[in-house]
Design a protein around this motif. Structure first.
Motif, mmCIF file in Angstrom:
data_model
loop_
_atom_site.group_PDB
_atom_site.id
_atom_site.type_symbol
_atom_site.label_atom_id
_atom_site.label_comp_id
_atom_site.label_asym_id
_atom_site.label_seq_id
_atom_site.Cartn_x
_atom_site.Cartn_y
_atom_site.Cartn_z
ATOM 1 N N TYR A 176 35.137 42.462 45.093
ATOM 2 C CA TYR A 176 35.313 43.635 44.231
ATOM 3 C C TYR A 176 36.564 43.488 43.358
ATOM 4 O O TYR A 176 36.532 43.771 42.155
ATOM 5 C CB TYR A 176 35.404 44.893 45.089
ATOM 6 N N ILE A 177 37.652 43.059 43.968
ATOM 7 C CA ILE A 177 38.907 42.870 43.228
ATOM 8 C C ILE A 177 38.701 41.860 42.101
ATOM 9 O O ILE A 177 39.107 42.087 40.966
ATOM 10 C CB ILE A 177 40.043 42.442 44.175
ATOM 11 N N ASP A 178 38.062 40.745 42.421
ATOM 12 C CA ASP A 178 37.811 39.720 41.395
ATOM 13 C C ASP A 178 36.912 40.228 40.279
ATOM 14 O O ASP A 178 37.130 39.938 39.106
ATOM 15 C CB ASP A 178 37.174 38.479 42.023
ATOM 16 N N ASN A 179 35.887 40.979 40.642
ATOM 17 C CA ASN A 179 34.908 41.418 39.651
ATOM 18 C C ASN A 179 35.365 42.601 38.794
ATOM 19 O O ASN A 179 34.895 42.750 37.671
ATOM 20 C CB ASN A 179 33.586 41.800 40.333
ATOM 21 N N ASN A 180 36.264 43.440 39.328
ATOM 22 C CA ASN A 180 36.542 44.697 38.653
ATOM 23 C C ASN A 180 38.000 44.966 38.298
ATOM 24 O O ASN A 180 38.272 45.839 37.485
ATOM 25 C CB ASN A 180 36.031 45.868 39.497
ATOM 26 N N LEU A 181 38.922 44.276 38.916
ATOM 27 C CA LEU A 181 40.329 44.606 38.704
ATOM 28 C C LEU A 181 41.114 43.538 37.954
ATOM 29 O O LEU A 181 42.302 43.696 37.739
ATOM 30 C CB LEU A 181 41.017 44.887 40.052
ATOM 31 N N GLU A 182 40.446 42.474 37.534
ATOM 32 C CA GLU A 182 41.173 41.358 36.938
ATOM 33 C C GLU A 182 41.873 41.708 35.630
ATOM 34 O O GLU A 182 42.804 41.025 35.227
ATOM 35 C CB GLU A 182 40.262 40.157 36.750
ATOM 36 N N HIS A 183 41.484 42.786 34.971
ATOM 37 C CA HIS A 183 42.118 43.165 33.702
ATOM 38 C C HIS A 183 43.290 44.123 33.897
ATOM 39 O O HIS A 183 43.914 44.519 32.928
ATOM 40 C CB HIS A 183 41.088 43.778 32.754
ATOM 41 N N LEU A 221 33.989 43.289 55.435
ATOM 42 C CA LEU A 221 34.683 44.202 54.535
ATOM 43 C C LEU A 221 35.719 43.462 53.697
ATOM 44 O O LEU A 221 35.815 43.670 52.486
ATOM 45 C CB LEU A 221 35.352 45.331 55.321
ATOM 46 N N LYS A 222 36.486 42.595 54.329
ATOM 47 C CA LYS A 222 37.505 41.841 53.596
ATOM 48 C C LYS A 222 36.861 41.002 52.486
ATOM 49 O O LYS A 222 37.341 40.980 51.359
ATOM 50 C CB LYS A 222 38.299 40.946 54.550
ATOM 51 N N ALA A 223 35.758 40.340 52.796
ATOM 52 C CA ALA A 223 35.062 39.529 51.797
ATOM 53 C C ALA A 223 34.560 40.404 50.646
ATOM 54 O O ALA A 223 34.679 40.031 49.469
ATOM 55 C CB ALA A 223 33.892 38.778 52.440
ATOM 56 N N LYS A 245 45.337 41.259 44.655
ATOM 57 C CA LYS A 245 44.506 40.162 45.194
ATOM 58 C C LYS A 245 45.244 39.440 46.320
ATOM 59 O O LYS A 245 44.679 39.200 47.394
ATOM 60 C CB LYS A 245 44.168 39.187 44.061
ATOM 61 N N ASN A 246 46.515 39.101 46.105
ATOM 62 C CA ASN A 246 47.282 38.386 47.130
ATOM 63 C C ASN A 246 47.469 39.218 48.383
ATOM 64 O O ASN A 246 47.387 38.700 49.501
ATOM 65 C CB ASN A 246 48.644 37.955 46.571
ATOM 66 N N LYS A 247 47.737 40.510 48.232
ATOM 67 C CA LYS A 247 47.961 41.374 49.390
ATOM 68 C C LYS A 247 46.681 41.531 50.208
ATOM 69 O O LYS A 247 46.719 41.472 51.433
ATOM 70 C CB LYS A 247 48.478 42.751 48.974
ATOM 71 N N PHE A 248 45.554 41.725 49.545
ATOM 72 C CA PHE A 248 44.294 41.895 50.287
ATOM 73 C C PHE A 248 43.814 40.572 50.870
ATOM 74 O O PHE A 248 43.167 40.554 51.912
ATOM 75 C CB PHE A 248 43.220 42.538 49.397
ATOM 76 N N TYR A 249 44.150 39.482 50.224
ATOM 77 C CA TYR A 249 43.762 38.171 50.759
ATOM 78 C C TYR A 249 44.448 37.914 52.120
ATOM 79 O O TYR A 249 43.847 37.336 53.019
ATOM 80 C CB TYR A 249 44.120 37.064 49.760
ATOM 81 N N LYS A 250 45.688 38.363 52.250
ATOM 82 C CA LYS A 250 46.435 38.135 53.485
ATOM 83 C C LYS A 250 45.915 38.923 54.677
ATOM 84 O O LYS A 250 46.266 38.632 55.807
ATOM 85 C CB LYS A 250 47.916 38.453 53.284
ATOM 86 N N LEU A 251 45.124 39.944 54.401
ATOM 87 C CA LEU A 251 44.563 40.728 55.502
ATOM 88 C C LEU A 251 43.899 39.822 56.508
ATOM 89 O O LEU A 251 43.782 39.996 57.618
ATOM 90 C CB LEU A 251 43.507 41.708 54.980
#
Length: 145
Positions: free
Chosen positions: A124-131, A117-119, A139-145
């Motif tokens: 998803y964050i990289d593909n859809n939220l970068e703008h 799920l984390k991956a 991205k940083n907060k979810f990466y720390k999970l």
């Protein structure tokens, strides 16, 4: 008698397109997840204490993520962040019982699902939220999970 101070409501965007992408790219694959033999063997090698520590860290990090996102984001992603946190909560909801009862076999079964799920969330964050202006923070907060 209770008195409630009126708090101005935050305007939250309802982003249907991002939510639909989230369901297709993250939620559906997560619900169909099956662990592979290689990952199962890797987890069998880890000690019970290592498994316990990692699961506790994931829980702590999730609570921290929720708290920090709540206080730091002027939420332009609205329901998408809520859906992401809800799915993570679903992935972690059994961890506390397994930790309490020292059920290491169940923890070993739950960890691969969480890692998957984390991956998927990071992808998803990289593909859809970068703008979006909060991309780096999210991205940083979810990466720390």
């Amino acid at each position: 008698m209770f008195f409630r101070k009126e708090v101005p409501e935050k305007q939250v965007d309802f982003n249907q397109d991002l939510l639909e992408l989230f369901i297709e790219q993250v939620q559906k694959p997560y619900l169909k997840f099956t662990s592979d033999r290689k990952l199962t063997m890797y987890l069998q090698i880890k000690s019970n204490q290592e498994i316990l520590d990692e699961c506790k860290d994931h829980l702590d990090n999730f609570f921290q993520l929720q708290r920090e996102l709540y206080f730091q984001i002027n939420n332009t992603m609205g329901n998408v962040l809520f859906a992401m946190c809800a799915l993570i909560a679903d992935a972690l909801h059994n961890f506390s019982d397994h930790i309490l009862y020292l059920d290491f076999d169940s923890l070993r079964a739950e960890l691969p699902k969480f890692w998957f799920l984390k991956a998927m969330l990071l992808k998803y964050i990289d593909n859809n939220l970068e703008h979006h202006k909060e991309y780096d923070l999210v991205k940083n907060k979810f990466y720390k999970l």
